[in-house]
Design a protein around this motif. Structure first.
Motif, PDB file in Angstrom:
ATOM      1  N   LEU A  91      54.294 -79.970  16.208  1.00  0.00           N
ATOM      2  CA  LEU A  91      52.860 -79.832  16.410  1.00  0.00           C
ATOM      3  C   LEU A  91      52.373 -81.004  17.272  1.00  0.00           C
ATOM      4  O   LEU A  91      52.898 -82.114  17.153  1.00  0.00           O
ATOM      5  CB  LEU A  91      52.219 -79.947  15.024  1.00  0.00           C
ATOM      6  N   ARG A  94      46.857 -84.605  16.366  1.00  0.00           N
ATOM      7  CA  ARG A  94      45.428 -84.497  16.661  1.00  0.00           C
ATOM      8  C   ARG A  94      44.660 -85.678  16.077  1.00  0.00           C
ATOM      9  O   ARG A  94      45.120 -86.315  15.132  1.00  0.00           O
ATOM     10  CB  ARG A  94      44.891 -83.202  16.063  1.00  0.00           C
ATOM     11  N   ASN A 189      50.568 -84.077   6.379  1.00  0.00           N
ATOM     12  CA  ASN A 189      49.823 -83.086   7.161  1.00  0.00           C
ATOM     13  C   ASN A 189      50.637 -81.795   7.099  1.00  0.00           C
ATOM     14  O   ASN A 189      51.432 -81.503   7.990  1.00  0.00           O
ATOM     15  CB  ASN A 189      49.646 -83.568   8.600  1.00  0.00           C
ATOM     16  N   PRO A 190      50.474 -81.030   6.016  1.00  0.00           N
ATOM     17  CA  PRO A 190      51.317 -79.835   5.833  1.00  0.00           C
ATOM     18  C   PRO A 190      50.774 -78.653   6.633  1.00  0.00           C
ATOM     19  O   PRO A 190      49.649 -78.713   7.135  1.00  0.00           O
ATOM     20  CB  PRO A 190      51.151 -79.568   4.331  1.00  0.00           C
ATOM     21  N   PRO A 191      51.557 -77.564   6.722  1.00  0.00           N
ATOM     22  CA  PRO A 191      51.008 -76.356   7.367  1.00  0.00           C
ATOM     23  C   PRO A 191      49.863 -75.823   6.507  1.00  0.00           C
ATOM     24  O   PRO A 191      50.077 -75.554   5.324  1.00  0.00           O
ATOM     25  CB  PRO A 191      52.183 -75.372   7.339  1.00  0.00           C
ATOM     26  N   TYR A 192      48.670 -75.669   7.080  1.00  0.00           N
ATOM     27  CA  TYR A 192      47.549 -75.201   6.267  1.00  0.00           C
ATOM     28  C   TYR A 192      46.705 -74.111   6.934  1.00  0.00           C
ATOM     29  O   TYR A 192      45.612 -73.782   6.481  1.00  0.00           O
ATOM     30  CB  TYR A 192      46.656 -76.368   5.816  1.00  0.00           C
ATOM     31  N   VAL A 193      47.197 -73.553   8.028  1.00  0.00           N
ATOM     32  CA  VAL A 193      46.448 -72.477   8.698  1.00  0.00           C
ATOM     33  C   VAL A 193      46.756 -71.158   7.964  1.00  0.00           C
ATOM     34  O   VAL A 193      47.898 -70.914   7.583  1.00  0.00           O
ATOM     35  CB  VAL A 193      46.843 -72.397  10.187  1.00  0.00           C
ATOM     36  N   VAL A 206      47.444 -72.902  20.915  1.00  0.00           N
ATOM     37  CA  VAL A 206      47.990 -73.135  19.574  1.00  0.00           C
ATOM     38  C   VAL A 206      48.840 -71.940  19.143  1.00  0.00           C
ATOM     39  O   VAL A 206      50.024 -72.075  18.828  1.00  0.00           O
ATOM     40  CB  VAL A 206      46.845 -73.380  18.554  1.00  0.00           C
ATOM     41  N   ALA A 214      55.041 -75.092  11.514  1.00  0.00           N
ATOM     42  CA  ALA A 214      54.232 -76.291  11.215  1.00  0.00           C
ATOM     43  C   ALA A 214      52.780 -75.942  10.910  1.00  0.00           C
ATOM     44  O   ALA A 214      52.018 -76.795  10.455  1.00  0.00           O
ATOM     45  CB  ALA A 214      54.294 -77.249  12.396  1.00  0.00           C
ATOM     46  N   LEU A 215      52.397 -74.701  11.201  1.00  0.00           N
ATOM     47  CA  LEU A 215      50.988 -74.310  11.040  1.00  0.00           C
ATOM     48  C   LEU A 215      50.752 -73.364   9.871  1.00  0.00           C
ATOM     49  O   LEU A 215      49.743 -73.467   9.168  1.00  0.00           O
ATOM     50  CB  LEU A 215      50.515 -73.563  12.311  1.00  0.00           C
ATOM     51  N   GLU A 245      46.054 -83.942   4.809  1.00  0.00           N
ATOM     52  CA  GLU A 245      45.140 -83.262   5.735  1.00  0.00           C
ATOM     53  C   GLU A 245      45.000 -81.805   5.284  1.00  0.00           C
ATOM     54  O   GLU A 245      45.990 -81.171   4.902  1.00  0.00           O
ATOM     55  CB  GLU A 245      45.706 -83.334   7.160  1.00  0.00           C
TER      56      GLU A 245
END
Ligand code: GLN
Length: 290
Positions: A91, A94, A189-193, A206, A214-215, A245
């Motif tokens: 990723l 950001r 910062n885990p995948p959180y989408v 993206v 990763a997302l 995150e």
């Protein structure tokens, strides 16, 4: 063609496909081809460039036109005022993650700095682990499921002189570690989408180019976070801190997830959601009870 003319036509091409700041992107791509800074480039506006460099630039421009992220084309992304290597296996870091690290470091400096281990869970390009190692001068364990991400992260650790402080481990979350309390600080910062956003709600940069591994946080973007909650409790020391995150709309769900008591003996306390610069939920902080 003159540099000025080339920049102008590149800018028009990028603008046409909906790139947000075509001037900056055109200048950074041409600067990359010429190995010149943006300022130098403007001063050279009246000069012409060789056919070879022009060809190289046009191929980069075409990639950006197809919405490949600038950071992947340039191969680097600035983060914490440092240049990190990035590619399609990781990723792109950001600014929100800088805020995550800042928050964790501040809390660490204000605490009695416990002696347990520090963990970066889902490390990707390694930015969290590397910045923590540089700032705190402590050993950090960095875990990721993707071996390809770890290869990039190792390169970054070397590049920033902290290879001796950051230990990388390929593991599906914490499954490679015995359930023994050992961490005093965890930053993640885990995948959180959410699956839904993955399927249609992301910018082309993206959705088409960044690694879904990763997302993608599955249903509501909370599936990986649920597993982290379960697996971390057993491995954090009493009084240890977690900084994670999270997505802009996940604050309420995450608070109730981590506050659930069920039959657990180990409970998270002091659950806090902090907002980012855009006033979105972004950082989750919890402490494991004593
Ligand atoms: N910040 C990323 C995005 O919104 C998501 C990062 C993540 O899932 N950890 O695209």
């Amino acid at each position: 063609m003159l540099i000025r003319e080339l920049l102008h036509s590149a800018c028009l091409r990028l603008g046409k496909v909906g790139i947000e700041d075509p001037e900056t992107d055109a200048a950074l791509l041409l600067g990359h081809s010429l190995e010149k800074s943006r300022t130098a480039l403007y001063l050279m506006g009246g000069e012409s460039i060789s056919k070879e460099i022009e060809k190289q630039f046009l191929s980069l421009l075409q990639r950006r036109e197809q919405r490949e992220p600038l950071a992947y084309i340039l191969g680097v992304q600035e983060f914490w005022s440092l240049d990190f290597l990035v590619g399609p296996d990781v990723l792109i870091p950001r600014p929100e993650t800088e805020l995550l690290i800042e928050t964790a470091i501040k809390a660490w400096r204000e605490s009695s700095q416990p002696s347990g281990l520090i963990l970066d869970l889902c490390c990707g390009s390694g930015v969290i682990a590397i910045v923590l190692a540089k700032e705190l001068g402590r050993k950090i364990l960095a875990i990721d499921l993707s071996m390809k991400a770890i290869v990039t992260a190792r390169e970054n650790a070397k590049r920033h002189g902290v290879s001796h402080l950051v230990y990388f481990l390929q593991s599906d979350l914490l499954s490679a570690l015995a359930p023994v309390p050992c961490f005093s600080l965890v930053v993640s910062n885990p995948p959180y989408v959410s699956q839904q956003d993955i399927e249609g709600g992301l910018q082309p940069e993206v959705g088409r180019y960044e690694p879904h591994l990763a997302l993608n946080g599955g249903d509501k973007g909370l599936e990986i976070i649920k597993r982290i909650d379960e697996e971390l409790r057993q491995r954090m020391l009493p009084g240890a801190d977690l900084f994670m995150e999270i997505g802009a709309d996940q604050g309420v769900d995450i608070l109730s997830l981590f506050a659930e008591e069920k039959k657990r003996t180990k409970r998270f306390t002091e659950l806090i959601i902090e907002k980012d610069y855009a006033e979105h939920d972004r950082i989750f902080h919890a402490k494991l009870g004593q």
